[in-house]
Design an enzyme around this catalytic site. Structure first.
Site, PDB file in Angstrom:
ATOM      1  N   HIS A  32       0.616  -1.189  -0.053  1.00 62.44           N
ATOM      2  CA  HIS A  32      -0.099  -0.007  -0.046  1.00 62.44           C
ATOM      3  C   HIS A  32       0.865   1.221  -0.093  1.00 62.44           C
ATOM      4  O   HIS A  32       0.518   2.374  -0.541  1.00 62.44           O
ATOM      5  CB  HIS A  32      -1.053   0.120   1.127  1.00 62.44           C
ATOM      6  CG  HIS A  32      -2.212  -0.951   0.887  1.00 62.44           C
ATOM      7  ND1 HIS A  32      -3.316  -0.509   0.148  1.00 62.44           N
ATOM      8  CD2 HIS A  32      -2.253  -2.227   0.953  1.00 62.44           C
ATOM      9  CE1 HIS A  32      -4.212  -1.334   0.017  1.00 62.44           C
ATOM     10  NE2 HIS A  32      -3.575  -2.554   0.570  1.00 62.44           N
ATOM     11  N   GLY A  53     -12.752  -2.453  -2.849  1.00 66.95           N
ATOM     12  CA  GLY A  53     -11.583  -2.614  -2.183  1.00 66.95           C
ATOM     13  C   GLY A  53     -10.703  -1.492  -1.775  1.00 66.95           C
ATOM     14  O   GLY A  53      -9.730  -1.012  -2.187  1.00 66.95           O
ATOM     15  N   GLU A 111      -4.090 -11.215 -11.152  1.00 60.86           N
ATOM     16  CA  GLU A 111      -4.275 -11.155  -9.767  1.00 60.86           C
ATOM     17  C   GLU A 111      -5.619  -9.917  -9.413  1.00 60.86           C
ATOM     18  O   GLU A 111      -5.439  -9.494  -8.168  1.00 60.86           O
ATOM     19  CB  GLU A 111      -3.441 -11.194  -8.670  1.00 60.86           C
ATOM     20  CG  GLU A 111      -2.236 -12.638  -9.148  1.00 60.86           C
ATOM     21  CD  GLU A 111      -1.893 -13.219  -8.014  1.00 60.86           C
ATOM     22  OE1 GLU A 111      -1.807 -12.761  -6.844  1.00 60.86           O
ATOM     23  OE2 GLU A 111      -1.391 -14.214  -8.286  1.00 60.86           O
ATOM     24  N   HIS A 159       3.865   2.168 -10.440  1.00 57.23           N
ATOM     25  CA  HIS A 159       4.575   1.072  -9.763  1.00 57.23           C
ATOM     26  C   HIS A 159       4.138  -0.351 -10.468  1.00 57.23           C
ATOM     27  O   HIS A 159       4.477  -1.476 -10.355  1.00 57.23           O
ATOM     28  CB  HIS A 159       3.819   0.860  -8.380  1.00 57.23           C
ATOM     29  CG  HIS A 159       2.726   0.501  -8.435  1.00 57.23           C
ATOM     30  ND1 HIS A 159       1.369   1.261  -8.433  1.00 57.23           N
ATOM     31  CD2 HIS A 159       2.050  -0.820  -8.089  1.00 57.23           C
ATOM     32  CE1 HIS A 159       0.212   0.412  -8.405  1.00 57.23           C
ATOM     33  NE2 HIS A 159       0.695  -0.593  -8.253  1.00 57.23           N
TER      34      HIS A 159
END
Lengths: 372, 372
Positions: B18, B51, B127, B273
């Site tokens: 995170h 989420g 994923e 990222h």
């Protein structure tokens, strides 16, 4: 030992780690400069590379004119090193030895002129292989032989750690302080490997230790400890202790370049894969310029045969500990002591200048003598 | 659910991931802009954040004027999200729900005006949790409600991969090609997550798929496949296929800024990222400008209920496959086809210009009518 592609490498991670190290410019170039600027020294020398990895340091030695390099590597990477040596056409000079250095026997029990090794871990000693280098020195190095690098030092300075503190006070308009607190807590007391900017240093560094690769014994590396006080160099937030190291290579006769090659991993130097090691405080502490920051740092082997170290930091009460002389902090006793020392130093300089005047005269007299 | 510091997080890695995502400026700012440039839309709306992680997107929605945000998070991070919401004084607007979105029941079976979610994985679908977003859409979104982002696309282009090929031909004067070959071999057929520079692209990109979050069903995501030919944009070494994605946010009435916010992870855009995903060829192939590069790429769910995908690349014979129209390659049939199409296009443009002249006249007539 013949090449066996089946048993090449125990893990993919090995190669990634070596990729990271090879791509670390300051690291690889420090060795290249330390070796290739000393061609006058390396010519026809016998060298041992302890933990040669991919073999790049051995190749630098061969390029510098070494007549023989024993490239010792315990892991399966030795097989790849052999291929890389061939690829660079040095198979007649570099002999890759797939072995722990402790088990190596050289032909006719010969000794080597120099040892090169890149053994440094995080904060210098973390899981490093310095013990093996010292073993190789005692077993294989000629008297008066050279070691690349020949010495190393660990430095400590107080710092801010914005990536775990202030950066989270306002992230694109959102306050994420709870996140940063949780992040710090989740790391427990493990030191962090991260990059500290020069402007995040909060005071002058102090050396925790000097390692002399020519003389130190393995047991000398068992424990280092320092108790220190430093005055904050500016107003700011004291959030951690920043730890880094430097390695110094031999300065040899007829070297090219300007003397000692130094591999410096400080915040002021170009970034390396070692970054810096930071012991992060669980709670920050606001400090103003000159405020004394007192701490103790202990770096101790987990056990006498271990390559792992425990780092322990203790925050000290600046009132209760002895300050260095001179001390950069703003406590009255230190300001007074510094003033006294400066006065004394001025006096000494004046006296020295007078002596220098005399010396210059003497030098002229001697030159005259030489000319005659 | 009450805060229980004992059960906070399953793993330290969660927080590091995170941290990485929050510090990813292009990512976080794309959501911030897409939401805060649409205050006119968000005012008094009910939103669901699927989420929510640390809750930052929910806070952007509250800052944009939403009257209620349901922030759904399955992991223990929900507890931290609650703290972060409080820290930002939005606990009256944002309700953190610690649950899988599939198990959520909203008060009075209410529906929401908008869904926001950051569900994207490497190469978009790796994923990822898009299935959960589509579930939330079907279960909770009002007819005509908005989804942030509302669509996404995956792109593919041939590229060079210097970090696994050419960079190792001469590393500070040493040839490390064996190392690079071993490194590539050690990665097997797994796609690599790495950064490709714009100058390392070797041809125009093609879209593998468009995902329409308003209409697609989970089974639409089961498999994507493309067979494609592209002409090399310059002489170089074809060493891999570069895969990236972009996400497009809704363009709403009275938005600030200049229209659609796009989060683009291409080599030409600021680094994220996600970097790029690269399928590295075991053997490079030298190509010259215009040379056709033909490949097939299949992206398929490992099984129908899985969030994991298999990527499979097949190199094709450019002679044996159908080329797109027009095709950028230098094969005679493609040059001829392109020349023909350009001729045709010119003819069409001329004809269109004539029509436009007529249209302008008609518009003027209509304007005249309106003015009367």
């Amino acid at each position: 030992m013949e090449l066996d592609s089946e048993q090449y490498f125990s893990s993919y991670e090995d190669l990634e780690v070596h990729k990271l190290m090879l791509e670390d410019g300051p690291r690889t170039l420090a060795y290249k400069n330390a070796i290739l600027n000393n061609k006058a020294y390396f010519k026809d020398k016998v060298v041992m590379d302890v933990g040669c990895g991919t073999g790049i340091l051995s190749i630098f030695c061969a390029q510098a004119g070494a007549k023989k390099v024993f490239a010792v590597e315990a892991s399966n990477l030795a097989n790849l090193a052999k291929e890389i040596v061939k690829e660079n056409k040095f198979e007649n000079i570099i002999e890759v030895i797939h072995s722990r250095v402790e088990d190596v026997v050289l032909p006719n029990y010969m000794k080597v002129d120099a040892i090169v090794s890149e053994w440094m871990g995080f904060y210098l000693l973390h899981e490093g292989m310095l013990d093996s280098v010292l073993f190789a020195r005692d077993r294989f190095l000629k008297d008066g032989g050279e070691i690349f690098p020949e010495s190393a030092a660990i430095y400590i300075a107080p710092c801010s750690v914005p990536s775990l503190y202030n950066n989270w006070d306002n992230l694109h308009g959102v306050s994420m302080s709870s996140f940063a607190r949780e992040l710090r807590a989740s790391k427990g007391s493990k030191p962090e490997i991260l990059t500290i900017k020069p402007e995040d240093l909060l005071g002058a560094e102090v050396a925790l230790c000097w390692v002399n690769l020519r003389e130190d014994e393995a047991h000398d590396l068992n424990a280092y400890s320092i108790e220190h006080v430093v005055g904050a160099s500016k107003n700011g937030y004291y959030q951690g202790l920043c730890i880094w190291f430097e390695c110094i290579f031999p300065k040899l006769p007829d070297a090219a370049g300007d003397g000692h090659t130094v591999l410096d991993t400080s915040p002021q130097s170009p970034a390396t894969h070692w970054k810096q090691t930071v012991i992060v405080l669980p709670q920050q502490q606001e400090v103003e310029e000159g405020e004394p920051i007192a701490f103790q740092l202990d770096m101790t082997r987990a056990d006498p045969t271990s390559r792992r170290y425990n780092l322990q930091m203790t925050m000290l009460d600046p009132e209760a500990v002895e300050h260095p002389l001179p001390c950069s902090c703003h406590m009255t006793k230190c300001i007074l002591a510094k003033a006294f020392m400066m006065q004394h130093a001025e006096h000494a300089i004046n006296q020295k200048n007078n002596e220098n005047d005399t010396n210059v005269l003497q030098d002229e007299e001697i030159n005259d003598d030489d000319d005659e």
